[in-house]
Design a protein around this motif. Structure first.
Motif, PDB file in Angstrom:
ATOM      1  N   UNK A 247      32.514   2.464  -6.653  1.00  0.00           N
ATOM      2  CA  UNK A 247      33.216   1.191  -6.459  1.00  0.00           C
ATOM      3  C   UNK A 247      34.066   0.781  -7.651  1.00  0.00           C
ATOM      4  N   UNK A 248      33.957   1.487  -8.773  1.00  0.00           N
ATOM      5  CA  UNK A 248      34.807   1.207  -9.920  1.00  0.00           C
ATOM      6  C   UNK A 248      34.624  -0.200 -10.472  1.00  0.00           C
ATOM      7  N   UNK A 249      35.741  -0.878 -10.746  1.00  0.00           N
ATOM      8  CA  UNK A 249      35.699  -2.199 -11.373  1.00  0.00           C
ATOM      9  C   UNK A 249      35.781  -3.342 -10.376  1.00  0.00           C
ATOM     10  N   UNK A 250      35.603  -3.058  -9.103  1.00  0.00           N
ATOM     11  CA  UNK A 250      35.658  -4.140  -8.121  1.00  0.00           C
ATOM     12  C   UNK A 250      34.541  -5.152  -8.357  1.00  0.00           C
ATOM     13  N   UNK A 251      34.826  -6.429  -8.105  1.00  0.00           N
ATOM     14  CA  UNK A 251      33.783  -7.458  -8.283  1.00  0.00           C
ATOM     15  C   UNK A 251      32.562  -7.147  -7.431  1.00  0.00           C
ATOM     16  N   UNK A 252      31.408  -7.526  -7.951  1.00  0.00           N
ATOM     17  CA  UNK A 252      30.159  -7.197  -7.260  1.00  0.00           C
ATOM     18  C   UNK A 252      29.277  -8.431  -7.121  1.00  0.00           C
ATOM     19  N   UNK A 253      28.665  -8.545  -5.943  1.00  0.00           N
ATOM     20  CA  UNK A 253      27.663  -9.568  -5.700  1.00  0.00           C
ATOM     21  C   UNK A 253      26.324  -8.872  -5.533  1.00  0.00           C
ATOM     22  N   UNK A 254      25.404  -9.137  -6.444  1.00  0.00           N
ATOM     23  CA  UNK A 254      24.060  -8.565  -6.371  1.00  0.00           C
ATOM     24  C   UNK A 254      23.163  -9.549  -5.626  1.00  0.00           C
ATOM     25  N   UNK A 255      22.604  -9.116  -4.519  1.00  0.00           N
ATOM     26  CA  UNK A 255      21.749  -9.979  -3.704  1.00  0.00           C
ATOM     27  C   UNK A 255      20.313  -9.488  -3.795  1.00  0.00           C
ATOM     28  N   UNK A 256      19.460 -10.299  -4.395  1.00  0.00           N
ATOM     29  CA  UNK A 256      18.044  -9.941  -4.494  1.00  0.00           C
ATOM     30  C   UNK A 256      17.357 -10.384  -3.208  1.00  0.00           C
ATOM     31  N   UNK A 257      17.231  -9.442  -2.289  1.00  0.00           N
ATOM     32  CA  UNK A 257      16.642  -9.737  -0.985  1.00  0.00           C
ATOM     33  C   UNK A 257      15.110  -9.695  -1.069  1.00  0.00           C
TER      34      UNK A 257
ATOM     35  N   UNK B 140      14.077  -7.529  -4.329  1.00  0.00           N
ATOM     36  CA  UNK B 140      13.707  -8.441  -5.414  1.00  0.00           C
ATOM     37  C   UNK B 140      12.418  -8.041  -6.110  1.00  0.00           C
ATOM     38  N   UNK B 141      11.612  -7.173  -5.491  1.00  0.00           N
ATOM     39  CA  UNK B 141      10.369  -6.734  -6.120  1.00  0.00           C
ATOM     40  C   UNK B 141      10.597  -5.580  -7.080  1.00  0.00           C
ATOM     41  N   UNK B 142      11.761  -4.923  -6.974  1.00  0.00           N
ATOM     42  CA  UNK B 142      12.118  -3.818  -7.860  1.00  0.00           C
ATOM     43  C   UNK B 142      13.638  -3.790  -8.046  1.00  0.00           C
ATOM     44  N   UNK B 143      14.195  -4.828  -8.667  1.00  0.00           N
ATOM     45  CA  UNK B 143      15.655  -4.956  -8.740  1.00  0.00           C
ATOM     46  C   UNK B 143      16.343  -3.860  -9.531  1.00  0.00           C
ATOM     47  N   UNK B 144      15.681  -3.311 -10.538  1.00  0.00           N
ATOM     48  CA  UNK B 144      16.285  -2.226 -11.309  1.00  0.00           C
ATOM     49  C   UNK B 144      16.206  -0.904 -10.573  1.00  0.00           C
TER      50      UNK B 144
ATOM     51  N   UNK C 133       8.552 -15.340  -8.530  1.00  0.00           N
ATOM     52  CA  UNK C 133       9.705 -16.222  -8.777  1.00  0.00           C
ATOM     53  C   UNK C 133      10.190 -16.208 -10.222  1.00  0.00           C
ATOM     54  N   UNK C 134       9.271 -16.141 -11.182  1.00  0.00           N
ATOM     55  CA  UNK C 134       9.668 -16.148 -12.591  1.00  0.00           C
ATOM     56  C   UNK C 134      10.468 -14.896 -12.933  1.00  0.00           C
ATOM     57  N   UNK C 135      10.032 -13.760 -12.421  1.00  0.00           N
ATOM     58  CA  UNK C 135      10.752 -12.519 -12.694  1.00  0.00           C
ATOM     59  C   UNK C 135      12.065 -12.455 -11.913  1.00  0.00           C
ATOM     60  N   UNK C 136      12.091 -13.042 -10.724  1.00  0.00           N
ATOM     61  CA  UNK C 136      13.356 -13.104  -9.989  1.00  0.00           C
ATOM     62  C   UNK C 136      14.391 -13.879 -10.788  1.00  0.00           C
ATOM     63  N   UNK C 137      13.974 -14.983 -11.399  1.00  0.00           N
ATOM     64  CA  UNK C 137      14.888 -15.770 -12.233  1.00  0.00           C
ATOM     65  C   UNK C 137      15.407 -14.935 -13.407  1.00  0.00           C
ATOM     66  N   UNK C 138      14.536 -14.117 -13.999  1.00  0.00           N
ATOM     67  CA  UNK C 138      14.962 -13.232 -15.095  1.00  0.00           C
ATOM     68  C   UNK C 138      16.048 -12.265 -14.625  1.00  0.00           C
TER      69      UNK C 138
END
Length: 315
Positions: free
Chosen positions: A48-58, A33-37, A65-70
């Motif tokens: 993984x192609x077009x499979x659905x993805x869940x991005x988890x900001x650990x 979460x401190x460097x999500x990109x 918090x403000x940037x995590x929301x972004x």
């Protein structure tokens, strides 16, 4: 200095993901979460192609918090993607993970069609700790060092939901230079791949603009109002002096000062910090792609010239 680190076991992991993905319904990518990109593996999109993805900001408890929301809003706006945040205080992360994945794959479930998940992430992003929490036991080795986990494992999250783990993996070429330094600062890169002082200077550069107050408070820096405009090496030297990293003759031990800065970031001793916003990382990536395209053009031109050069007769 461009930071690169792709040891042999990561190539094995890439091959394992290529095989495993054939029977996977949802891909969970654990991000820092401190460097999500910077912590998002571009190679995963290809694997993984077009499979659905869940991005988890650990580690969101260590981030702004403000940037995590972004970042959550940015990822949630992408097709076939959901994003959630997790932190160390989460008692039952499996419930949230499974619920989000069921939404992404609504046609999977039940004993005849169990939901099959694959979790991926860069080294040292907290995946082993999460896996141990999910398993309810110490199933995976953990440590503040890149490349600790080396084997795949499976955990049953529910009677009809299986989660497959993979070792942490970077990608063969990190083209966003700033992202490479952020990865090194977070501990995702092996120690032999970077210089502490260079990483600390880049870390200070990323922090001083948005979090000058946190730097000033942590290291009791002078001239707080000018921190954002001061040279990074000047700030590193002052931090060394304030923290007692001084050698004989009054010289600052910059290596020790760099180690202090990096360790304070990793432990969140500086405070909740996120090194990049979605717009910042998008700009870095766009610029890096232009540079890579120009390098590719130059290589192609050189190869063309070599192929077209006439053979010289031996003397």
């Amino acid at each position: 200095m461009a930071i690169q680190w792709f040891p042999g076991h990561m190539k094995v992991t890439k091959n394992a993901i290529t095989e495993r993905i054939k029977a996977i319904d949802v891909v969970i990518e654990l991000l820092d979460a401190r460097l999500p990109g910077s912590s998002a593996n571009p190679m995963l999109a290809q694997l993984t192609g077009k499979r659905p993805k869940l991005k988890v900001l650990n580690k969101q408890d260590l981030a702004d918090p403000a940037r995590t929301a972004e970042w959550l809003a940015w990822y949630n706006a992408q097709p076939a993607t959901q994003a959630i945040g997790l932190d160390a205080s989460e008692k039952t992360p499996a419930l949230r993970l499974v619920a989000a994945c069921r939404q992404l794959a609504p046609n999977r479930g039940g004993m005849d069609k169990p939901l099959r998940l694959l979790i991926c992430g860069i080294p040292n992003v907290g995946k082993s700790t999460l896996m141990n929490t999910l398993a309810g036991r110490k199933a995976a080795k953990t440590g503040d060092e890149a490349g600790v986990t080396r084997v795949e494992q499976r955990i049953n999250l529910a009677s009809d939901c299986y989660l497959y783990d993979t070792p942490g993996m970077l990608w063969p070429k990190i083209i966003v230079e700033k992202g490479g330094y952020h990865l090194a600062a977070s501990g995702a890169v092996g120690r032999n791949a970077y210089d502490d002082e260079e990483v600390a200077l880049e870390l200070i550069n990323s922090v001083k603009g948005h979090y000058a107050d946190l730097l000033a408070a942590r290291y009791k820096l002078d001239e707080v109002d000018t921190i954002a405009t001061r040279h990074d090496d000047e700030l590193l030297a002052e931090i060394g002096r304030k923290r007692g990293a001084v050698m004989s003759g009054g010289r600052v031990n910059l290596a020790k000062a760099a180690e202090i800065v990096i360790n304070d970031f990793r432990s969140a001793a500086m405070g909740p910090i996120t090194l990049e916003s979605p717009s910042e990382f998008a700009a870095w990536l766009a610029a890096a792609k232009v540079v890579e395209a120009e390098r590719a053009r130059e290589r192609a031109e050189r190869n063309k010239q070599r192929r077209g050069a006439p053979n010289r007769a031996p003397r």
